[in-house]
Design a protein around this motif. Structure first.
Motif, PDB file in Angstrom:
ATOM      1  N   THR A  92     -36.539  35.022  -1.474  1.00 53.64           N
ATOM      2  CA  THR A  92     -37.117  33.708  -1.458  1.00 53.64           C
ATOM      3  C   THR A  92     -37.803  33.489  -1.670  1.00 53.64           C
ATOM      4  OG1 THR A  92     -38.986  34.599   0.562  1.00 53.64           O
ATOM      5  CG2 THR A  92     -36.643  34.341   1.397  1.00 53.64           C
TER       6      THR A  92
ATOM      7  N   LEU B 212     -33.433  33.349   3.731  1.00 55.68           N
ATOM      8  CA  LEU B 212     -32.462  32.848   2.365  1.00 55.68           C
ATOM      9  C   LEU B 212     -30.910  33.041   2.577  1.00 55.68           C
ATOM     10  CD1 LEU B 212     -33.330  36.661   0.670  1.00 55.68           C
ATOM     11  CD2 LEU B 212     -33.487  34.258   0.262  1.00 55.68           C
TER      12      LEU B 212
ATOM     13  N   HIS C   2     -28.257  30.922   1.217  1.00 61.68           N
ATOM     14  CA  HIS C   2     -26.869  32.092  -0.451  1.00 61.68           C
ATOM     15  C   HIS C   2     -25.879  33.076   0.582  1.00 61.68           C
ATOM     16  CE1 HIS C   2     -30.513  31.050  -2.538  1.00 61.68           C
ATOM     17  NE2 HIS C   2     -29.843  31.893  -3.255  1.00 61.68           N
TER      18      HIS C   2
ATOM     19  N   VAL D 252     -25.725  36.026   1.856  1.00 66.53           N
ATOM     20  CA  VAL D 252     -25.985  37.321   2.506  1.00 66.53           C
ATOM     21  C   VAL D 252     -25.352  38.155   3.275  1.00 66.53           C
ATOM     22  CG1 VAL D 252     -28.907  37.937   3.365  1.00 66.53           C
ATOM     23  CG2 VAL D 252     -28.962  35.753   2.585  1.00 66.53           C
TER      24      VAL D 252
END
Length: 461
Positions: free
Chosen positions: A223, A265, A269, A271
């Motif tokens: 992060t 995150l 993104h 993830v």
């Protein structure tokens, strides 16, 4: 009592005890358990039920003392089991803010409050006094901005190899070497190790906590250090840690923190948290394992705990504390030392583990370890048998210890199986139970089954 008389299978008897008898006896134990030590009639009543259950599981003779039957059955004394349930219930109520510690004392300074008695009991367990715990009130987390993936072993291994090199691959692992634990992670991108870190977590962390801590710290690092949008995949060989961040109800602060980092995150993104098999030759996983071991072996600086105490560690501490009480109490029990020696060793080594023996095997082992058996010494004492002497050794009494360890009639059997002509109780109990009960490779019979025929001459026809 009807279950006991019907001689149900040992596995069924253990299930009945754990799923029916204990829950009914332990209902609201935190409110009345302290009365067992004060009211002998109450203790006698619950011990009568415990005795039937112990005979049902251990297959011992009715004359066997309850203390011996409990050890052979692998169950705690009922007063200690109720105390365990009461302590854990009290702790749960405290965490949820439903515990009242405003005791009322009499003029003489006495207090009959169950809360007072349980607080007093909890104060004797060091782990219960620790303020740094991982337990929080139940929290519901519905939003997940990341995916968790657990595939079949071969597919999970293959997935590591086809992950694009431009993606961020973060491998995490936890380790416990003897009593010391550690965690580690490494970050790989474009076949280059971008970041690696290891942590020493002291002696209180469980392996599950180590695995989760590695996932937590690596997500925290991501992060802060991965700002550009892209794909990030966390690889962990702990399915328990992956499933923990999948659950919608959370009672662990470490789990909640990890979910929050992964969600943060996931806002920018893609993830994924994937399971990979451990020790399968996957380079990233092997590197993370190496870092976790390095953390375990690091010399600690500063006082413990290095990580919050988990619920599992607290339960283990309570069980260890009560096991210590049981062991000391049994050593001081006014029973025959001939029976206490093997059972003390058994209680120390196996605690309350289920030995997993069949009915006849469990019966033989209970006979021989408790001394209440068809052997001549016990039959002479209990049923006026003609002589307590061994037929092979006329000068020796046929006790369980003599029968198993010293009798010249079975020297060849002991030599073939244990490698010694004469044994001690430590040799027998310290060996694998299967060595004593089940035939070793290359032999048709084991120690007990070869000499157990000698018992049949004392059994009623």
């Amino acid at each position: 009592k009807q279950w006991y008389q019907r001689r149900v299978a040992i596995t069924a008897g253990r299930w009945i005890y754990n799923q029916i008898i204990l829950p009914s006896q332990g209902y609201a134990a935190f409110a009345w358990q302290h009365r067992i030590d004060e009211a002998q009639y109450l203790k006698t009543k619950i011990q009568a039920i415990q005795r039937h259950a112990s005979i049902m599981i251990s297959r011992g003779l009715k004359s066997t003392p309850l203390e011996n039957l409990e050890i052979m059955a692998g169950i705690k004394p009922i007063d200690l089991k109720l105390k365990e349930l009461a302590i854990l219930s009290a702790r749960r109520l405290k965490i949820n803010g439903n515990w009242n510690s405003n005791y009322q004392f009499s003029r003489t300074g006495n207090c009959k409050s169950h809360a007072y008695n349980l607080d007093k009991a909890m104060s004797t367990i060091p782990a219960m006094k620790c303020k740094i715990t991982d337990i929080i009130e139940t929290t519901t987390v519905l939003d997940r901005k990341f995916k968790t993936i657990i595939q079949e072993r071969s597919k999970a291994t293959q997935q590591v190899g086809i992950t694009p090199a431009t993606h961020w691959a973060i491998f995490t692992d936890g380790s416990k070497i003897e009593q010391f634990s550690g965690a580690g992670y490494c970050v790989i991108r474009n076949a280059i190790e971008v970041q690696r870190q290891s942590f020493h977590l002291g002696t209180n962390a469980t392996v599950y906590q180590c695995e989760l801590f590695a996932l937590n710290t690596s997500a925290h690092w991501a992060t802060i250090n991965i700002s550009e949008p892209g794909s990030i995949t966390f690889f962990s060989d702990s399915q328990a840690a992956i499933l923990a961040v999948t659950h919608h109800t959370v009672t662990s602060n470490l789990v909640l923190d990890t979910i929050n980092y992964l969600n943060k995150l996931g806002q920018t993104h893609s993830v994924n948290v994937r399971w990979v098999p451990g020790h399968a030759g996957i380079p990233g996983n092997e590197r993370a394992d190496e870092l976790a071991r390095e953390g375990s072996l690091t010399i600690a600086l500063g006082p413990e705990p290095f990580i919050s105490i988990s619920e599992g560690a607290i339960k283990t501490a309570v069980k260890e504390y009560l096991h210590g009480i049981h062991l000391r109490r049994y050593r001081n029990t006014a029973l025959s030392e001939k029976g206490k020696i093997p059972l003390t060793i058994l209680l120390t080594k196996y605690k309350y583990r289920n030995l997993g023996l069949a009915g006849n095997h469990q019966r033989w082992l209970t006979w021989l370890f408790t001394g209440h058996s068809p052997l001549a010494y016990f039959q002479y004492k209990a049923n006026n048998f003609t002589s307590p002497r061994c037929e092979h050794c006329p000068e020796e009494e046929e006790t369980s210890e003599h029968f198993m360890c010293h009798c010249i009639g079975y020297m060849t059997i002991r030599l073939r199986i244990f490698g010694n002509i004469f044994l001690t109780w430590e040799d027998i109990v310290s060996a694998r139970i299967s060595t004593v009960i089940k035939p070793p490779p290359g032999l048709q019979h084991c120690h007990v089954t070869q000499i157990i025929a000698a018992l049949t001459k004392y059994l009623p026809s």
